[in-house]
Design a protein around this motif. Structure first.
Motif, short mmCIF file in Angstrom:
data_model
loop_
_atom_site.label_atom_id
_atom_site.label_comp_id
_atom_site.label_asym_id
_atom_site.label_seq_id
_atom_site.Cartn_x
_atom_site.Cartn_y
_atom_site.Cartn_z
N GLN A 18 -13.61 -28.11 29.08
CA GLN A 18 -14.57 -28.22 28.86
C GLN A 18 -15.22 -30.06 29.94
OE1 GLN A 18 -15.57 -25.40 26.50
NE2 GLN A 18 -17.67 -25.00 28.21
N HIS A 119 -8.33 -24.07 23.05
CA HIS A 119 -9.14 -24.07 23.71
C HIS A 119 -8.58 -23.04 25.01
CE1 HIS A 119 -13.88 -24.01 22.25
NE2 HIS A 119 -13.33 -23.54 23.46
N ASN A 163 -9.18 -20.90 19.60
CA ASN A 163 -10.34 -21.11 19.40
C ASN A 163 -10.59 -19.45 20.16
OD1 ASN A 163 -13.45 -21.89 19.90
ND2 ASN A 163 -13.17 -20.76 22.44
N GLU A 164 -11.61 -18.83 18.95
CA GLU A 164 -12.21 -17.76 19.93
C GLU A 164 -10.62 -16.00 20.12
OE1 GLU A 164 -15.63 -17.79 22.61
OE2 GLU A 164 -16.56 -19.00 20.47
N TYR A 299 -23.38 -16.96 18.58
CA TYR A 299 -24.15 -17.91 19.75
C TYR A 299 -25.58 -16.14 19.26
CZ TYR A 299 -21.65 -21.02 21.47
OH TYR A 299 -20.80 -22.04 21.61
N ASN A 300 -25.04 -15.16 18.95
CA ASN A 300 -26.09 -14.40 19.38
C ASN A 300 -25.26 -12.51 18.17
OD1 ASN A 300 -25.42 -14.29 21.75
ND2 ASN A 300 -25.32 -12.43 21.51
N TRP A 330 -29.10 -14.41 26.98
CA TRP A 330 -28.15 -14.36 26.10
C TRP A 330 -29.28 -14.79 24.23
CZ3 TRP A 330 -23.85 -17.60 24.33
CH2 TRP A 330 -22.71 -17.26 25.87
N GLU A 359 -19.17 -23.83 15.92
CA GLU A 359 -20.00 -23.70 17.05
C GLU A 359 -20.96 -22.87 16.73
OE1 GLU A 359 -17.93 -22.65 20.90
OE2 GLU A 359 -16.25 -23.62 20.51
N TRP A 406 -22.63 -26.63 18.87
CA TRP A 406 -21.89 -26.56 20.62
C TRP A 406 -23.17 -26.57 21.41
CZ3 TRP A 406 -16.76 -26.00 22.50
CH2 TRP A 406 -17.30 -26.44 24.01
N GLU A 413 -19.32 -24.78 32.11
CA GLU A 413 -18.90 -23.61 31.38
C GLU A 413 -18.54 -22.61 31.85
OE1 GLU A 413 -19.95 -22.86 28.35
OE2 GLU A 413 -20.24 -20.78 28.39
N TRP A 414 -16.87 -23.29 31.85
CA TRP A 414 -15.98 -21.86 32.04
C TRP A 414 -16.47 -21.01 33.86
CZ3 TRP A 414 -11.94 -23.67 29.55
CH2 TRP A 414 -12.18 -23.35 28.29
N PHE A 422 -25.56 -26.43 27.78
CA PHE A 422 -25.62 -27.13 25.71
C PHE A 422 -25.90 -27.87 25.07
CE2 PHE A 422 -23.35 -21.85 27.49
CZ PHE A 422 -23.82 -21.79 26.24
C1 GBH Z 1 -17.86 -19.53 23.77
O1 GBH Z 1 -18.11 -18.67 24.36
C2 GBH Z 1 -17.49 -21.42 23.97
O2 GBH Z 1 -15.73 -21.64 22.71
C3 GBH Z 1 -16.98 -22.38 24.50
O3 GBH Z 1 -16.22 -22.48 24.73
C4 GBH Z 1 -18.23 -22.24 25.34
O4 GBH Z 1 -18.42 -22.53 26.27
C5 GBH Z 1 -19.27 -21.86 24.11
O5 GBH Z 1 -19.29 -20.58 23.49
C6 GBH Z 1 -20.58 -21.57 25.12
O6 GBH Z 1 -20.75 -20.35 26.21
O7 GBH Z 1 -23.92 -10.53 26.39
O8 GBH Z 1 -25.37 -11.39 26.08
O9 GBH Z 1 -24.64 -10.85 23.56
C7 GBH Z 1 -18.88 -18.10 23.67
C8 GBH Z 1 -18.91 -16.52 23.54
C9 GBH Z 1 -19.35 -14.54 24.95
C10 GBH Z 1 -20.83 -15.61 23.10
C11 GBH Z 1 -20.33 -13.90 25.08
C12 GBH Z 1 -22.23 -15.10 23.65
C13 GBH Z 1 -22.45 -12.47 25.03
C14 GBH Z 1 -23.67 -13.04 24.74
N1 GBH Z 1 -19.45 -15.89 23.95
N2 GBH Z 1 -21.30 -14.06 24.09
S1 GBH Z 1 -24.53 -11.04 25.68
#
Ligand code: GBH
Length: 451
Positions: A18, A119, A163-164, A299-300, A330, A359, A406, A413-414, A422
């Protein structure tokens, strides 16, 4: 804000593909993300990580930004194809030298290096041999970990193996939205088990070199039963049952084996999950060797309902209603962080090692105002709420040793390319100019106040 323990590690996170760019320099091999991002229609804005934040050349400037911020920890990831261009064989010294320079410059500034080994940027040559469907990839990962830890183990303070893995599994191997972009709907379980086995082999290898803590960064999301309207009040018993299934899938599939030494009940219902032929004798012992820390990416929460008639899955994911949302859509729910931390403690008890938040953060469409400053008030609100939620979990008895936000800077962002920002630091992807946002000053003040 209440005080945090004096030795609490405030930090920031990034990942190799990234931010680094320089994808063909110094002998780096191709990864599955190079391949994927160069395919048509994979990435929303049709960009790639070829240059990204050009961090490979600008790392000194980025370390200086971290030093001014006052962080005590930096979580970065090592690109496997820099260390082993084809995923096996001897180390590529020029690739390792980059991380050697990075680690030294961090230590010079009093910042503890926290290195993720994987990652998501698997060497393409290993994908060509089956990637994580192939048990051999786990062995390869253990050997790569040995090379990395041999070179850096005297200085890295915290290692994150994967990672994840749940996200690499679901987005990369079920939905096909991330590299390697496959949909293994008939037989996905080997990708779960071989990642976990790879973790265990890597953890054992790291322990041979140095004293850094051994950990893994998992994504956790409270599974909230909701009704058709996206509210918890609208949920019925069938929604609650569906949420329990989703919870086992998302939050326990990669944690029960690590901390309890067994897969959650129900894993045998994954299509084609012939456990006896995939989980060999001794694997779960390797996987469940004690960890020094558990990395939590939050995240959420996720809204979950019972599936409609004939749905392919035993749950249906639904947008939570009633919360503000980030630019990704999100929901912003700080109390979900408290909930997931307290749940981990209840679920795993004494087996739960100290937690690091590896993160947490949010994206907004922030850009410079007329005077050039970037006032990302929404990000400050998000972060302030989540730091308070973290404090609440610690007050409830959960031990948390660090928080890596993060992300340090806007990055690639992928599948969204450059469209989701972010960072605490704004990056102009045309000029590579870095501009600290208002949230950077906010975090610097928080760190100064609470340590
Ligand atoms: C991480 O993944 C990664 O490790 C990182 O590389 C990336 O940049 C960062 O987060 C930000 O994306 O469907 O609305 O409920 C995060 C994985 C998967 C977290 C999808 C939030 C869905 C939200 N994400 N998830 S929702």
């Amino acid at each position: 804000m209440d005080q945090f323990p004096a030795d609490f590690r405030w930090g920031v996170s990034t990942s190799s593909y990234q931010i680094e760019g320089a994808v063909t320099e110094d002998g780096r091999g191709a990864s599955i993300w190079d391949t994927f991002s160069h395919q048509p229609d994979r990435i929303g804005d049709a960009t790639t990580g070829d240059v990204a934040c050009d961090h490979y050349h600008r790392y000194a400037e980025d370390v200086a930004l971290m030093a001014d911020l006052g962080v005590r920890a930096y979580r970065f990831s090592i690109a496997w194809p820099r260390v082993q261009p084809t995923g096996s064989g001897p180390a590529n010294p020029a690739g390792l030298a980059f991380y050697d320079r990075l680690v030294d410059s961090l230590l010079e500034r009093g910042i503890e290096p926290a290195a993720t080994l994987f990652h998501w940027d698997l060497p393409q040559a290993l994908q060509d041999a089956g990637g994580w469907t192939n048990r051999d990839t786990a062995a390869r990962f253990g050997e790569y970990a040995d090379l990395a830890a041999r070179a850096l183990g005297d200085r890295v303070r915290l290692w994150l193996t994967l990672n994840e893995p749940i996200i690499h599994f679901t987005l990369g191997h079920l939905l096909g939205l991330h590299a390697p972009g496959v949909q293994l709907l008939d037989n996905p379980f080997p990708v779960v088990h071989h990642q976990l086995l790879g973790h265990g082999l890597a953890a054992a290898a790291i322990r041979q070199h140095g004293t850094g803590a051994v950990s893994i960064a998992n994504n956790y999301s409270p599974a909230w039963p909701v009704g058709a309207d996206g509210t918890r009040a609208g949920a019925d018993d069938s929604d609650r049952a569906a949420a329990a299934v989703y919870d086992a899938f998302h939050n326990r599939l990669f944690t029960d084996p690590l901390l309890h030494g067994r897969y959650p009940d129900g894993v045998e219902r994954l299509p084609g999950a012939d456990l006896d032929s995939i989980v060999l004798d001794g694997d779960l012992e390797v996987i469940s060797a004690p960890l020094d820390a558990l990395g939590v990416n939050y995240y959420n929460p996720t809204g979950v309902r019972a599936p409609g008639h004939d749905g392919p899955l035993p749950f249906e994911l639904t947008q939570l209603s009633g919360y503000p949302t980030t630019a990704f859509g999100w929901p912003v729910v700080p109390e979900g962080l408290t909930e997931i931390l307290v749940t981990l403690k209840q679920r795993y008890g004494d087996r739960l090692p100290p937690i690091w938040i590896t993160e947490n953060g949010c994206c907004y469409d922030d850009g410079p105002g007329p005077d050039g400053s970037i006032v990302d008030t929404d990000r400050i609100t998000y972060l302030d709420g989540h730091v308070r939620a973290l404090r609440a979990a610690m007050d409830a008895g959960v031990r948390v040793d660090g928080y890596c936000l993060w992300s340090l800077m806007d990055n690639w962002e992928w599948a969204e390319g450059f469209t989701k920002r972010f960072g605490l630091v704004h990056v102009d992807f045309d000029t590579q100019g870095r501009t600290p946002k208002a949230s950077y000053a906010w975090y610097r003040d928080l760190i100064a106040r609470s340590s």
